[in-house]
Write a protein that holds these residues in place. Sequence first.
Motif, mmCIF file in Angstrom:
data_model
loop_
_atom_site.group_PDB
_atom_site.id
_atom_site.type_symbol
_atom_site.label_atom_id
_atom_site.label_comp_id
_atom_site.label_asym_id
_atom_site.label_seq_id
_atom_site.Cartn_x
_atom_site.Cartn_y
_atom_site.Cartn_z
ATOM 1 N N ARG A 230 2.335 1.831 -3.368
ATOM 2 C CA ARG A 230 1.335 2.326 -4.318
ATOM 3 C C ARG A 230 1.031 3.809 -4.058
ATOM 4 N N LEU A 231 0.954 4.178 -2.801
ATOM 5 C CA LEU A 231 0.685 5.582 -2.469
ATOM 6 C C LEU A 231 1.863 6.469 -2.850
ATOM 7 N N ALA A 232 3.064 5.984 -2.643
ATOM 8 C CA ALA A 232 4.254 6.752 -3.035
ATOM 9 C C ALA A 232 4.245 7.020 -4.534
ATOM 10 N N ALA A 233 3.826 6.026 -5.312
ATOM 11 C CA ALA A 233 3.794 6.175 -6.771
ATOM 12 C C ALA A 233 2.803 7.242 -7.212
ATOM 13 N N ALA A 234 1.846 7.579 -6.347
ATOM 14 C CA ALA A 234 0.851 8.600 -6.697
ATOM 15 C C ALA A 234 1.390 10.016 -6.531
ATOM 16 N N ILE A 235 2.560 10.157 -5.927
ATOM 17 C CA ILE A 235 3.168 11.477 -5.710
ATOM 18 C C ILE A 235 4.096 11.769 -6.882
ATOM 19 N N LEU B 269 0.835 -1.197 0.000
ATOM 20 C CA LEU B 269 0.000 0.000 0.000
ATOM 21 C C LEU B 269 0.875 1.254 0.000
ATOM 22 N N HIS B 270 1.878 1.276 0.879
ATOM 23 C CA HIS B 270 2.773 2.433 0.933
ATOM 24 C C HIS B 270 3.471 2.654 -0.410
#
Length: 465
Positions: free
Chosen positions: A445-450, A442-443
């Motif tokens: 995937r969230l990092a990739a959104a930045i 999850l972390h």
Amino acid sequence: MTAAASDPPRIAQLSKYRIESMLGAGAMGIVYRAFDPVIERHVALKTVRHELFESGERHSLMARLRNEAQAAGRLAHPHIVAVYDYGETADTAWIAMELVSGQGLKPRLDAGRALELATALDWFAQLLAALGFAHEHGVVHRDIKPANLLVSAQGRLKVADFGVAHVESSTLTLSGAMIGTPSYMSPEQFTGDPVDGRSDLFSAAIVLYQMLTGCRPFAGASQAEVMRQVMHDTPRTPSACNPALPPACDDVLMRALSRRPDARYQTAHALWRALDDAMRGAQPAAPLATDDDRTLLEAQPMTPAAPLASGTGSWRGDSLPSLTMWPGAMLAPVETRLAAQIGPVARLLVRRAAARIADAPDLSALIALLAPHIPSDKGRAEFIAAFADGSGAGTSRGPTLCSSLDAQEVQAAALRLAAYLGPIANIVAKREASRAASLRVLHERLAAAISNEADRARFERDVGL
């Protein structure tokens, strides 16, 4: 640099970068909007003017551009424009840097009107956070002025243009030279004496003075007159220029503008703490039904028709009807914790943020809107963590999950992401949580959104990737 395309580009390609438009031109060079096809992102490409490059100044110009790349490149901070790449060709040199969607601070201040107190203090806190970080890493900017301060579309201030910065390990020799922009220069810059971080703080104080009053403290008709004023005159107190200001600001700003460096605040943190303490002392004992700039012609009871200022998103009045959707028990602890970090302006910021999302009150979204106002990384993390499980405000409104992940862990990750993406972080976290097999995934995937590399690296460090 800000993304505001203007004239057609004069060149189509520079190294791997495809030139799309010209953002602006200055005495030293041209800044283009460009596209990096390798990692598929837009950048601001700062170049040296061809005619200057061919005028015998090649060595000094390249040294200055390399100095900027070296200075900014070592500073990964949310309030400093990120530098991605540096290169040279036979007839020019260039820096690829973060493209900031927004506008410069200079046009706002050139209008000659004071900013709202909350806005000015918010941006000044962000400026001091950037300067404090730079100074801790051995970099002195030496040209802090509104033209080098950019405001993103999300209201985040970023410091740009480290072309004349002093880096402790730099080989660029400028000893004894008068470096800077006259109206924002410190006395030691005029005399060519060695400068340190206290010089940047002097310049920053001039910017704050201008934000609060609409005018500069030193504004002669010529460079010589400006220099005379800086070296010999005491400017008017801010409250004398703008009676709406709390007089508590005067002592702080006048000390920050002291001619002797050792008489000023010695660090960015010390300056902010003094201003914060002064504003706390200026906070009225009882709530006042007044607006941001403290102009009150007649005290009227607030009615259900009280509006938000059109198009501004700024809060007017103490009791907006749209805030009735928010439980009182939810806003009070948020305000208390935010005030512990940034002072009494927290009250205004909480209500303004709450009004923006009043149609769908959500604690996580509120924290996401407020967290960027905290200049300290540690303070911001503590503020986010305080509401990570929803208990900080007496309620929990985290994303509803359709996965095996723990809801509180996902909400904590969403709040951390919100510091970079804003309220949309909740949607992103909910979506990615349904696809992630573990918290680490999850972390990731969230990092990739930045999209911003520096922000992404900070997020990854925060979550332990």
